[in-house]
Design a protein around this motif. Structure first.
Motif, PDB file in Angstrom:
ATOM      1  N   ASP A   1      29.786  29.711  20.475  1.00 35.68           N
ATOM      2  CA  ASP A   1      28.402  29.408  20.082  1.00 35.68           C
ATOM      3  C   ASP A   1      28.305  27.898  19.860  1.00 35.68           C
ATOM      4  N   ARG A   2      27.994  27.179  20.916  1.00 40.49           N
ATOM      5  CA  ARG A   2      27.990  25.719  20.874  1.00 40.49           C
ATOM      6  C   ARG A   2      27.039  25.188  19.805  1.00 40.49           C
ATOM      7  N   ASN A   3      27.566  24.381  18.923  1.00 39.58           N
ATOM      8  CA  ASN A   3      26.805  23.779  17.818  1.00 39.58           C
ATOM      9  C   ASN A   3      26.194  24.811  16.869  1.00 39.58           C
ATOM     10  N   GLY A   4      26.648  26.069  16.974  1.00 42.53           N
ATOM     11  CA  GLY A   4      26.143  27.111  16.072  1.00 42.53           C
ATOM     12  C   GLY A   4      24.687  27.437  16.278  1.00 42.53           C
ATOM     13  N   LYS A   5      24.150  27.103  17.457  1.00 45.36           N
ATOM     14  CA  LYS A   5      22.714  27.274  17.702  1.00 45.36           C
ATOM     15  C   LYS A   5      22.284  28.734  17.625  1.00 45.36           C
ATOM     16  N   MET A   6      23.095  29.635  18.255  1.00 46.43           N
ATOM     17  CA  MET A   6      22.716  31.039  18.269  1.00 46.43           C
ATOM     18  C   MET A   6      22.756  31.646  16.881  1.00 46.43           C
ATOM     19  N   LEU A   7      23.854  31.384  16.151  1.00 47.92           N
ATOM     20  CA  LEU A   7      23.997  31.970  14.822  1.00 47.92           C
ATOM     21  C   LEU A   7      22.913  31.447  13.881  1.00 47.92           C
ATOM     22  N   LYS A   8      22.577  30.183  14.036  1.00 53.49           N
ATOM     23  CA  LYS A   8      21.526  29.608  13.184  1.00 53.49           C
ATOM     24  C   LYS A   8      20.189  30.320  13.431  1.00 53.49           C
ATOM     25  N   ALA A   9      19.877  30.554  14.697  1.00 57.94           N
ATOM     26  CA  ALA A   9      18.616  31.237  15.029  1.00 57.94           C
ATOM     27  C   ALA A   9      18.631  32.678  14.513  1.00 57.94           C
ATOM     28  N   LEU A  10      19.771  33.364  14.676  1.00 64.36           N
ATOM     29  CA  LEU A  10      19.883  34.737  14.188  1.00 64.36           C
ATOM     30  C   LEU A  10      19.756  34.799  12.671  1.00 64.36           C
ATOM     31  N   LYS A  11      20.399  33.863  11.991  1.00 70.87           N
ATOM     32  CA  LYS A  11      20.343  33.861  10.526  1.00 70.87           C
ATOM     33  C   LYS A  11      18.919  33.620  10.035  1.00 70.87           C
ATOM     34  N   ARG A  12      18.206  32.743  10.701  1.00 68.97           N
ATOM     35  CA  ARG A  12      16.832  32.458  10.276  1.00 68.97           C
ATOM     36  C   ARG A  12      15.971  33.723  10.350  1.00 68.97           C
ATOM     37  N   VAL A  13      16.111  34.466  11.442  1.00 64.65           N
ATOM     38  CA  VAL A  13      15.352  35.708  11.608  1.00 64.65           C
ATOM     39  C   VAL A  13      15.817  36.768  10.611  1.00 64.65           C
ATOM     40  N   CYS A  14      17.129  36.882  10.415  1.00 73.49           N
ATOM     41  CA  CYS A  14      17.653  37.908   9.508  1.00 73.49           C
ATOM     42  C   CYS A  14      17.269  37.635   8.054  1.00 73.49           C
ATOM     43  N   GLN A  15      17.207  36.374   7.682  1.00 73.74           N
ATOM     44  CA  GLN A  15      16.738  36.044   6.330  1.00 73.74           C
ATOM     45  C   GLN A  15      15.283  36.445   6.147  1.00 73.74           C
ATOM     46  N   GLN A  16      14.487  36.256   7.194  1.00 71.14           N
ATOM     47  CA  GLN A  16      13.078  36.663   7.158  1.00 71.14           C
ATOM     48  C   GLN A  16      12.969  38.181   7.033  1.00 71.14           C
ATOM     49  N   ILE A  17      13.778  38.918   7.790  1.00 73.24           N
ATOM     50  CA  ILE A  17      13.774  40.383   7.733  1.00 73.24           C
ATOM     51  C   ILE A  17      14.218  40.862   6.355  1.00 73.24           C
ATOM     52  N   GLU A  18      15.255  40.257   5.805  1.00 71.81           N
ATOM     53  CA  GLU A  18      15.753  40.651   4.487  1.00 71.81           C
ATOM     54  C   GLU A  18      14.708  40.418   3.405  1.00 71.81           C
ATOM     55  N   THR A  19      14.005  39.305   3.487  1.00 72.09           N
ATOM     56  CA  THR A  19      12.981  38.994   2.475  1.00 72.09           C
ATOM     57  C   THR A  19      11.878  40.045   2.477  1.00 72.09           C
ATOM     58  N   VAL A  20      11.393  40.400   3.668  1.00 71.52           N
ATOM     59  CA  VAL A  20      10.329  41.396   3.757  1.00 71.52           C
ATOM     60  C   VAL A  20      10.857  42.788   3.403  1.00 71.52           C
ATOM     61  N   GLY A  21      12.027  43.142   3.934  1.00 73.02           N
ATOM     62  CA  GLY A  21      12.575  44.468   3.687  1.00 73.02           C
ATOM     63  C   GLY A  21      12.874  44.729   2.228  1.00 73.02           C
ATOM     64  N   SER A  22      13.331  43.726   1.509  1.00 74.81           N
ATOM     65  CA  SER A  22      13.703  43.919   0.106  1.00 74.81           C
ATOM     66  C   SER A  22      12.504  43.946  -0.829  1.00 74.81           C
ATOM     67  N   SER A  23      11.337  43.575  -0.328  1.00 78.39           N
ATOM     68  CA  SER A  23      10.153  43.524  -1.195  1.00 78.39           C
ATOM     69  C   SER A  23       9.035  44.473  -0.776  1.00 78.39           C
ATOM     70  N   LEU A  24       9.119  45.055   0.419  1.00 80.38           N
ATOM     71  CA  LEU A  24       8.033  45.892   0.931  1.00 80.38           C
ATOM     72  C   LEU A  24       7.864  47.152   0.075  1.00 80.38           C
ATOM     73  N   LYS A  25       6.618  47.439  -0.281  1.00 83.22           N
ATOM     74  CA  LYS A  25       6.312  48.614  -1.100  1.00 83.22           C
ATOM     75  C   LYS A  25       5.851  49.773  -0.226  1.00 83.22           C
ATOM     76  N   ILE A  26       6.230  50.976  -0.625  1.00 84.91           N
ATOM     77  CA  ILE A  26       5.767  52.200   0.038  1.00 84.91           C
ATOM     78  C   ILE A  26       4.730  52.831  -0.877  1.00 84.91           C
ATOM     79  N   THR A  27       3.488  52.853  -0.409  1.00 83.11           N
ATOM     80  CA  THR A  27       2.373  53.295  -1.232  1.00 83.11           C
ATOM     81  C   THR A  27       1.671  54.497  -0.609  1.00 83.11           C
ATOM     82  N   LYS A  28       1.485  55.544  -1.395  1.00 82.19           N
ATOM     83  CA  LYS A  28       0.727  56.697  -0.934  1.00 82.19           C
ATOM     84  C   LYS A  28      -0.773  56.367  -0.927  1.00 82.19           C
ATOM     85  N   ARG A  29      -1.530  57.182  -0.234  1.00 84.97           N
ATOM     86  CA  ARG A  29      -2.968  56.896  -0.114  1.00 84.97           C
ATOM     87  C   ARG A  29      -3.723  57.040  -1.436  1.00 84.97           C
ATOM     88  N   ASN A  30      -3.097  57.696  -2.408  1.00 86.89           N
ATOM     89  CA  ASN A  30      -3.708  57.759  -3.739  1.00 86.89           C
ATOM     90  C   ASN A  30      -3.356  56.543  -4.590  1.00 86.89           C
TER      91      ASN A  30
END
Length: 464
Positions: free
Chosen positions: A234-263
């Motif tokens: 992975d030259r200059n870590g470009k791929m891992l850096k891009a993957l980490k940026r996306v995974c941090q975004q996914i983790e932030t949303v996944g760890s905070s998303l609420k499941i709400t019933k219609r009531n």
């Protein structure tokens, strides 16, 4: 009534299995003949049965697994599995049915409903397609690294429903396959769709296991990416850096998303909650329901990030999910429901968004990823589409009644699909098992919405 498996003394052994596919046809059944017969079944609602008029209950009057033909192929032991592996013409020309529990619940008559029998009956009746049963609740789970490549080289894999709850591991006690075992199997199936693999259809409990499987796979991907310091080549870590940026975004949303019933009741907050993917339904649904097109939710009212909703709307516009098309072109689709838990809409919207982010960031780096320890990420789905909902008195009860799991090949751009459904397309409106009542005729199956939808999914999957 009991639908218990026959005793060892009653079971048909592999020595008595048919070693050539097909039961009703005058010749052997194979991919081409079965595909044509399914197409003929779907062509209209009135043409006669093109197969010889052979009863499927002659040699197996009770139509129960293991008693005799055409239901003799039951994998109860390692020796059964090894025998099957030595006869590839059998599993390559058959549907593999994974049975998580001995029945899917009791119908209004108090009968245990073993829905796997209906899958086998419909496939044999309309296309002379054999079925092979893996009753993991009684046999235990065989090595998924052996079983999954075997069953996915056939015509289709059906993961059936079951009475226990994905929300409670203790409800699987008494069986030989734990909830954790089932998660391992389903996750393996979810990342096994390839140009040489079969369609997978996850029904009811299978639908819920698949939903939890998506969240587990996404969490595993995020955790592995974020734990790495570098990747070779992975030259200059470009791929891992891009993957980490996306995974941090996914983790932030996944760890905070609420499941709400219609009531307005919040049942889960964050992807670590045991009811993030699957929660209790507002109403238990038993009986026939009409399927309706899925409608995007009000993100502000349910506190769902708009990017999750918008990404799903793009997915729905970009891909065709078969079930949604059937709702559009078949007068109306009425289907058998049989459940008290449901897959949470927010979890699938999140999974679709996460998969699409991962897929897009992987594309420019896929050749590097292919030779790395993260190569398994290339097997993840590209997207998931929610296809339909059900209502009671115009009130939406099950928002996520079915999904299309979409796999887009990185090189050929070919699309492959698998499906999940909360409803039971293999059950007729009376919710009875074949063998406990008069078996449906070809003519009756031809006008039944569930049977037609089941056949349509097989037909489409065989072309991919």
């Amino acid at each position: 009534m009991s639908t218990a498996t026959p005793t060892i003394n009653q079971l048909v052994t592999p020595n008595n299995w048919r070693l050539r596919p097909g039961y009703s046809s005058e010749g052997d059944s194979d991919f081409e003949s079965m595909h044509i017969l399914i197409g003929q079944f779907l062509a209209d609602r009135h043409s006669p049965d093109p197969l010889p008029d052979t009863s499927l209950l002659i040699e197996n009057a009770k139509f129960q697994w293991g008693y005799g033909k055409p239901l003799e192929k039951v994998i109860n032991s390692q020796s059964d599995l090894e025998f099957l592996m030595k006869h590839p013409c059998l599993f390559r020309n058959a549907i593999a049915i994974i049975e998580p529990w001995e029945h899917v619940g009791q119908n209004p008559l108090g009968e245990d409903v073993r829905a796997s029998l209906n899958v086998a009956y419909i496939a044999q009746k309309i296309a002379d397609c054999d079925s092979i049963l893996f009753p993991v609740w009684s046999s235990g789970l065989f090595d998924p690294d052996v079983v999954v490549p075997l069953i996915t080289s056939g015509l289709a894999v059906v993961v059936e429903g079951g009475d226990p709850s994905v929300r409670d591991a203790s409800t699987f006690e008494g069986g030989k396959c734990s909830l954790n075992d089932l998660h391992c199997l389903v996750e393996k199936l979810l990342i096994s769709r390839s140009p040489t693999s079969a369609l997978a259809l996850f029904i009811c409990l299978g639908h819920q296991l698949a939903a939890q499987g998506h969240i587990n796979l996404i969490k595993r991907a995020v955790q592995q990416v974020l734990s790495l310091e570098y990747l070779p080549r992975d030259r200059n870590g470009k791929m891992l850096k891009a993957l980490k940026r996306v995974c941090q975004q996914i983790e932030t949303v996944g760890s905070s998303l609420k499941i709400t019933k219609r009531n307005g009741h919040i049942i889960a907050e964050g992807w670590d909650h045991p009811e993030f993917a699957v929660g209790p339904n507002e109403h238990k649904e038993v009986g026939e329901r009409r399927l309706h097109h899925y409608q995007s939710p009000d993100g502000d009212a349910l506190d769902i990030p708009q990017e999750l909703i918008s990404t799903h709307e793009i997915t729905a516009d970009e891909y065709e999910g078969v079930i949604d098309t059937a709702i559009e072109y078949e007068r109306e689709v009425n289907i058998a429901m049989f459940h008290s838990d449901e897959v949470n809409e927010e979890a699938i919207l999140f999974a679709n968004w996460a998969y699409r982010l991962l897929h897009d960031v992987i594309i420019p780096h896929r050749s590097i990823l292919a030779g790395s320890r993260l190569a398994w990420l290339l097997k993840l789905p590209d997207a998931i589409e929610i296809l339909c909902s059900t209502t009671i008195d115009d009130e939406i009860v099950t928002e996520c009644s079915a999904t299309c799991i979409i796999y887009k090949d990185f090189e050929s751009k070919q699309i492959r699909r698998s499906f999940t459904c909360q409803f039971h397309p293999e059950l007729l409106s009376d919710l009875r098992t074949v063998g406990t009542c008069e078996p449906p005729t070809y003519a009756r199956l031809k006008i039944d919405d569930g049977a037609r939808l089941f056949a349509r999914l097989l037909y489409e999957g065989m072309q991919e």
